[in-house]
Motif scaffolding. Structure first.
Motif, PDB file in Angstrom:
ATOM      1  N   LYS A 125      33.293  43.973  21.378  1.00 36.72           N
ATOM      2  CA  LYS A 125      34.835  45.203  20.669  1.00 36.72           C
ATOM      3  C   LYS A 125      35.003  46.311  20.675  1.00 36.72           C
ATOM      4  CE  LYS A 125      37.463  42.794  17.351  1.00 36.72           C
ATOM      5  NZ  LYS A 125      37.770  42.627  15.870  1.00 36.72           N
ATOM      6  N   PHE A 126      33.624  47.006  21.204  1.00 37.58           N
ATOM      7  CA  PHE A 126      33.566  48.225  21.184  1.00 37.58           C
ATOM      8  C   PHE A 126      33.986  48.366  22.044  1.00 37.58           C
ATOM      9  CE2 PHE A 126      30.716  46.949  17.101  1.00 37.58           C
ATOM     10  CZ  PHE A 126      31.461  48.260  16.464  1.00 37.58           C
ATOM     11  N   ARG A 127      33.703  47.726  23.226  1.00 40.33           N
ATOM     12  CA  ARG A 127      34.613  47.825  24.922  1.00 40.33           C
ATOM     13  C   ARG A 127      35.651  48.651  24.799  1.00 40.33           C
ATOM     14  NH1 ARG A 127      30.923  45.912  29.410  1.00 40.33           N
ATOM     15  NH2 ARG A 127      29.039  44.997  28.656  1.00 40.33           N
ATOM     16  N   PRO A 128      36.156  49.111  26.082  1.00 38.13           N
ATOM     17  CA  PRO A 128      37.990  50.138  25.570  1.00 38.13           C
ATOM     18  C   PRO A 128      38.620  48.855  26.101  1.00 38.13           C
ATOM     19  CG  PRO A 128      36.188  50.604  27.985  1.00 38.13           C
ATOM     20  CD  PRO A 128      35.258  49.433  27.303  1.00 38.13           C
ATOM     21  N   GLU A 129      39.793  48.951  25.764  1.00 37.26           N
ATOM     22  CA  GLU A 129      41.201  47.939  25.828  1.00 37.26           C
ATOM     23  C   GLU A 129      41.002  47.637  26.979  1.00 37.26           C
ATOM     24  OE1 GLU A 129      45.426  48.021  24.055  1.00 37.26           O
ATOM     25  OE2 GLU A 129      43.918  49.763  23.619  1.00 37.26           O
ATOM     26  N   GLY A 130      41.434  46.760  27.373  1.00 37.85           N
ATOM     27  CA  GLY A 130      41.765  46.389  28.941  1.00 37.85           C
ATOM     28  C   GLY A 130      40.369  45.866  29.136  1.00 37.85           C
ATOM     29  N   TRP A 131      39.333  45.870  28.929  1.00 38.54           N
ATOM     30  CA  TRP A 131      38.140  45.473  29.677  1.00 38.54           C
ATOM     31  C   TRP A 131      37.769  44.208  30.370  1.00 38.54           C
ATOM     32  CZ3 TRP A 131      34.096  42.101  28.965  1.00 38.54           C
ATOM     33  CH2 TRP A 131      34.188  41.622  27.204  1.00 38.54           C
ATOM     34  N   ILE A 132      38.897  43.123  29.280  1.00 34.21           N
ATOM     35  CA  ILE A 132      38.158  41.710  29.924  1.00 34.21           C
ATOM     36  C   ILE A 132      39.508  41.304  31.290  1.00 34.21           C
ATOM     37  CG2 ILE A 132      39.018  39.420  29.071  1.00 34.21           C
ATOM     38  CD1 ILE A 132      38.099  40.160  26.223  1.00 34.21           C
ATOM     39  N   ASP A 133      40.816  42.023  31.064  1.00 37.08           N
ATOM     40  CA  ASP A 133      41.898  41.803  31.631  1.00 37.08           C
ATOM     41  C   ASP A 133      41.216  42.225  33.200  1.00 37.08           C
ATOM     42  OD1 ASP A 133      43.499  42.086  28.834  1.00 37.08           O
ATOM     43  OD2 ASP A 133      44.468  41.373  30.062  1.00 37.08           O
ATOM     44  N   ARG A 134      40.530  43.374  33.131  1.00 40.34           N
ATOM     45  CA  ARG A 134      40.148  43.880  34.643  1.00 40.34           C
ATOM     46  C   ARG A 134      39.123  43.463  35.215  1.00 40.34           C
ATOM     47  NH1 ARG A 134      41.275  49.135  31.649  1.00 40.34           N
ATOM     48  NH2 ARG A 134      39.448  49.113  31.147  1.00 40.34           N
ATOM     49  N   GLY A 135      38.302  42.749  34.143  1.00 38.61           N
ATOM     50  CA  GLY A 135      36.875  41.970  34.239  1.00 38.61           C
ATOM     51  C   GLY A 135      37.142  40.737  34.919  1.00 38.61           C
ATOM     52  N   VAL A 136      38.368  40.121  34.468  1.00 40.30           N
ATOM     53  CA  VAL A 136      38.563  38.654  35.141  1.00 40.30           C
ATOM     54  C   VAL A 136      38.981  38.874  36.148  1.00 40.30           C
ATOM     55  CG1 VAL A 136      40.667  37.155  34.983  1.00 40.30           C
ATOM     56  CG2 VAL A 136      38.807  37.897  32.845  1.00 40.30           C
ATOM     57  N   GLU A 137      40.158  40.265  36.619  1.00 40.73           N
ATOM     58  CA  GLU A 137      40.524  40.180  37.601  1.00 40.73           C
ATOM     59  C   GLU A 137      39.220  40.607  38.716  1.00 40.73           C
ATOM     60  OE1 GLU A 137      43.157  43.529  37.394  1.00 40.73           O
ATOM     61  OE2 GLU A 137      45.219  42.458  36.544  1.00 40.73           O
ATOM     62  N   ARG A 138      38.877  41.401  38.846  1.00 39.90           N
ATOM     63  CA  ARG A 138      37.402  41.824  39.116  1.00 39.90           C
ATOM     64  C   ARG A 138      36.821  40.553  39.937  1.00 39.90           C
ATOM     65  NH1 ARG A 138      34.862  46.740  36.835  1.00 39.90           N
ATOM     66  NH2 ARG A 138      35.017  45.837  35.203  1.00 39.90           N
ATOM     67  N   LEU A 139      36.641  39.619  39.324  1.00 41.84           N
ATOM     68  CA  LEU A 139      35.826  38.696  38.941  1.00 41.84           C
ATOM     69  C   LEU A 139      36.377  37.509  40.671  1.00 41.84           C
ATOM     70  CD1 LEU A 139      33.792  36.474  38.310  1.00 41.84           C
ATOM     71  CD2 LEU A 139      34.918  35.698  36.283  1.00 41.84           C
ATOM     72  N   GLU A 140      38.033  37.232  39.854  1.00 40.39           N
ATOM     73  CA  GLU A 140      38.542  36.642  41.067  1.00 40.39           C
ATOM     74  C   GLU A 140      38.512  37.152  43.180  1.00 40.39           C
ATOM     75  OE1 GLU A 140      40.248  34.077  40.538  1.00 40.39           O
ATOM     76  OE2 GLU A 140      39.409  33.806  38.297  1.00 40.39           O
ATOM     77  N   GLU A 141      38.435  38.311  42.580  1.00 41.42           N
ATOM     78  CA  GLU A 141      38.146  39.002  43.852  1.00 41.42           C
ATOM     79  C   GLU A 141      36.635  38.441  44.752  1.00 41.42           C
ATOM     80  OE1 GLU A 141      39.735  43.101  44.965  1.00 41.42           O
ATOM     81  OE2 GLU A 141      40.548  43.310  42.199  1.00 41.42           O
ATOM     82  N   MET A 142      36.167  38.226  43.418  1.00 37.39           N
ATOM     83  CA  MET A 142      34.265  37.880  44.139  1.00 37.39           C
ATOM     84  C   MET A 142      34.105  36.350  44.273  1.00 37.39           C
ATOM     85  SD  MET A 142      32.221  40.608  40.850  1.00 37.39           S
ATOM     86  CE  MET A 142      32.756  42.744  41.066  1.00 37.39           C
ATOM     87  N   ARG A 143      35.103  35.731  43.542  1.00 37.98           N
ATOM     88  CA  ARG A 143      34.443  34.266  43.872  1.00 37.98           C
ATOM     89  C   ARG A 143      34.483  33.832  45.035  1.00 37.98           C
ATOM     90  NH1 ARG A 143      35.059  31.314  39.214  1.00 37.98           N
ATOM     91  NH2 ARG A 143      36.917  32.237  38.181  1.00 37.98           N
ATOM     92  N   ALA A 144      35.117  34.111  45.917  1.00 33.18           N
ATOM     93  CA  ALA A 144      35.126  34.142  47.334  1.00 33.18           C
ATOM     94  C   ALA A 144      33.496  33.484  47.381  1.00 33.18           C
ATOM     95  CB  ALA A 144      36.518  34.191  48.124  1.00 33.18           C
ATOM     96  N   ILE A 145      32.815  34.938  47.332  1.00 35.59           N
ATOM     97  CA  ILE A 145      31.747  35.224  47.567  1.00 35.59           C
ATOM     98  C   ILE A 145      30.623  34.179  47.237  1.00 35.59           C
ATOM     99  CG2 ILE A 145      29.892  36.865  47.830  1.00 35.59           C
ATOM    100  CD1 ILE A 145      31.936  39.075  48.399  1.00 35.59           C
ATOM    101  N   ALA A 146      31.041  33.875  45.644  1.00 35.61           N
ATOM    102  CA  ALA A 146      30.179  32.882  44.868  1.00 35.61           C
ATOM    103  C   ALA A 146      30.627  31.433  45.778  1.00 35.61           C
ATOM    104  CB  ALA A 146      30.356  33.083  43.931  1.00 35.61           C
ATOM    105  N   ASP A 147      31.841  30.878  45.754  1.00 33.71           N
ATOM    106  CA  ASP A 147      32.177  29.664  47.081  1.00 33.71           C
ATOM    107  C   ASP A 147      31.463  29.362  47.876  1.00 33.71           C
ATOM    108  OD1 ASP A 147      33.421  29.183  44.408  1.00 33.71           O
ATOM    109  OD2 ASP A 147      35.444  29.812  45.086  1.00 33.71           O
ATOM    110  N   ARG A 148      31.502  30.881  48.902  1.00 41.44           N
ATOM    111  CA  ARG A 148      30.750  30.875  50.021  1.00 41.44           C
ATOM    112  C   ARG A 148      29.627  30.159  50.113  1.00 41.44           C
ATOM    113  NH1 ARG A 148      31.422  36.165  52.327  1.00 41.44           N
ATOM    114  NH2 ARG A 148      33.381  35.569  52.206  1.00 41.44           N
ATOM    115  N   HIS A 149      28.479  30.458  48.905  1.00 41.27           N
ATOM    116  CA  HIS A 149      27.058  30.013  48.911  1.00 41.27           C
ATOM    117  C   HIS A 149      26.827  28.860  47.581  1.00 41.27           C
ATOM    118  CE1 HIS A 149      25.420  33.336  51.525  1.00 41.27           C
ATOM    119  NE2 HIS A 149      26.709  34.407  50.608  1.00 41.27           N
ATOM    120  N   GLY A 150      27.998  28.227  47.021  1.00 44.62           N
ATOM    121  CA  GLY A 150      28.066  26.935  46.073  1.00 44.62           C
ATOM    122  C   GLY A 150      27.026  27.958  44.337  1.00 44.62           C
ATOM    123  N   LEU A 151      27.454  28.584  44.744  1.00 45.83           N
ATOM    124  CA  LEU A 151      27.294  29.299  43.282  1.00 45.83           C
ATOM    125  C   LEU A 151      28.491  29.966  42.773  1.00 45.83           C
ATOM    126  CD1 LEU A 151      25.227  32.875  44.979  1.00 45.83           C
ATOM    127  CD2 LEU A 151      24.148  31.072  43.843  1.00 45.83           C
TER     128      LEU A 151
END
Length: 377
Positions: free
Chosen positions: A240-266
């Protein structure tokens, strides 16, 4: 043990001693922290639960063979004679209100012996200086005291564990230069969504032959893939001490990274761990295992199994490593702890950049005014 592997468990997991998610009961926490062939390494700190984390770890070790596990401890916060100062926790043992430099080595030995006694082992595989203040990073009498513990057989290796938040970059660079011959390990925050500023110290660690443990690999649970916008947190959850909106931005960035994870079965946490392990000097990752709230929340035991399945050999290409860093770039996102160019007065965890620290940074390509400023206040 000679080879602790690339994965570790931390006693800050499970929500009991550091407030991340739901607190586990004794049986679940002990089972979660019990080392095994897949994850033989466990890291604790004496100040967690004012010694209770050590005792839980001791119970978790029941039935294991000492030479088959790797135990790291950390000392530095004096909860024996110091008084807790709210969210700052207990003062460091180097606090002038508690003792002078002539007593530092005696404190370190007493703290190490008491921690070992609580755990029920006769030596650490690694003992780290926990959350140092300026004296801890820069005074040779501190590191003479730590080296004496190794010479006395209380630990096989010594190291430094900066904290409690991101920063301490220039201080760690200077510490690695001055005391690198004594140091065996260092622990820093690093993950694909927080490459800054931890990445700055890795070349210096490699040059000093200091192995690096990386924590906060999960980025507050985002890489466990079960934290979403609107996520419920307990009142005292550290996230809760993290800045406001960190979850929204984190989830958005995770979706951008997901293709690389899927490529390697990670999975995402395996991707984050692999990304960390691809960096110079990084030998071990220790994500926080978090039991999120709610009846449908994923069991933390599943997360432990997922971590255990993380490949040791890095499968990511150089292009993928750079792509992940670009997606997660967080430069200038916060006011850093330790020496930073925006700090005018000396406080417990923040202080100005002096000439020696600035020079140490520049020797490693880090210019404080350019690289360590809070840009998004």
């Amino acid at each position: 043990m000679d080879d602790p592997g690339h994965l570790a468990l931390g006693t800050w997991s499970g929500g009991r001693f550091m407030h991340f998610g739901e607190p586990l009961d004794d049986a679940r926490l002990e089972a979660l922290l019990r080392p095994d062939a897949a994850i033989p390494a466990v890291i604790t700190a004496d100040t967690y639960g004012t010694g209770e984390a050590d005792r839980v770890l001791g119970r978790a070790l029941a039935g294991t063979t000492r030479d088959d596990v790797w135990i790291a401890g950390a000392v530095g916060h004096d909860f024996y004679e110091g008084e807790r100062e709210g969210a700052k926790g207990f003062p460091r043992f180097t606090d002038a209100r508690l003792r002078g430099p002539e007593a530092w080595a005696d404190y370190l030995r007493a703290a190490a012996e008491r921690s070992l006694e609580r755990i029920g082992i006769d030596r650490f595989d690694l003992l780290m200086l926990h959350n140092p203040d300026r004296s801890g990073y820069h005074d040779p009498r501190v590191w003479e005291g730590m080296a004496a513990l190794k010479a006395a057989g209380l630990t096989d290796a010594i190291g430094v564990a900066p904290g409690p938040a991101n920063g301490f970059t220039l201080d760690l660079l200077a510490c690695l230069e001055r005391f690198g011959e004594l140091l065996d390990w260092a622990m820093v925050i690093l993950n694909p969504m927080e490459p800054w500023p931890g990445e700055y110290v890795l070349p210096a660690a490699a040059a000093a032959d200091v192995k690096v443990i990386t924590r906060v690999v999960d980025y507050g649970g985002i890489f466990w893939d079960d934290v979403r916008p609107g996520h419920p947190f307990r009142d005292f959850d550290h996230r809760k001490f993290r800045p406001e909106g960190w979850i929204d931005r984190g989830v958005e960035r995770l979706e951008e990274m997901r293709a690389i994870a899927d490529r390697h079965g990670l999975t995402p946490i395996q991707l984050a761990s692999q990304w960390n392990l691809a960096h110079p000097a990084v030998e071990m990752v220790v994500p926080t295992l978090i039991q999120e709230a709610g009846p449908d929340a994923r069991p933390v035991e599943d997360k432990r199994a997922e971590l255990a399945a993380t490949p040791r050999e890095v499968v990511l290409s150089a292009e993928e490593i750079l792509a992940l860093r670009t997606i997660g770039d967080n430069a200038g996102c916060m006011a850093l702890k330790g020496a930073n160019p925006d700090q005018a007065e000396v406080l417990t965890d923040r202080w100005p950049v002096d000439e020696d620290l600035a020079a140490a940074g520049e020797r490693w390509g880090v210019v404080a005014e350019r690289d360590l400023r809070h840009l998004h206040a």
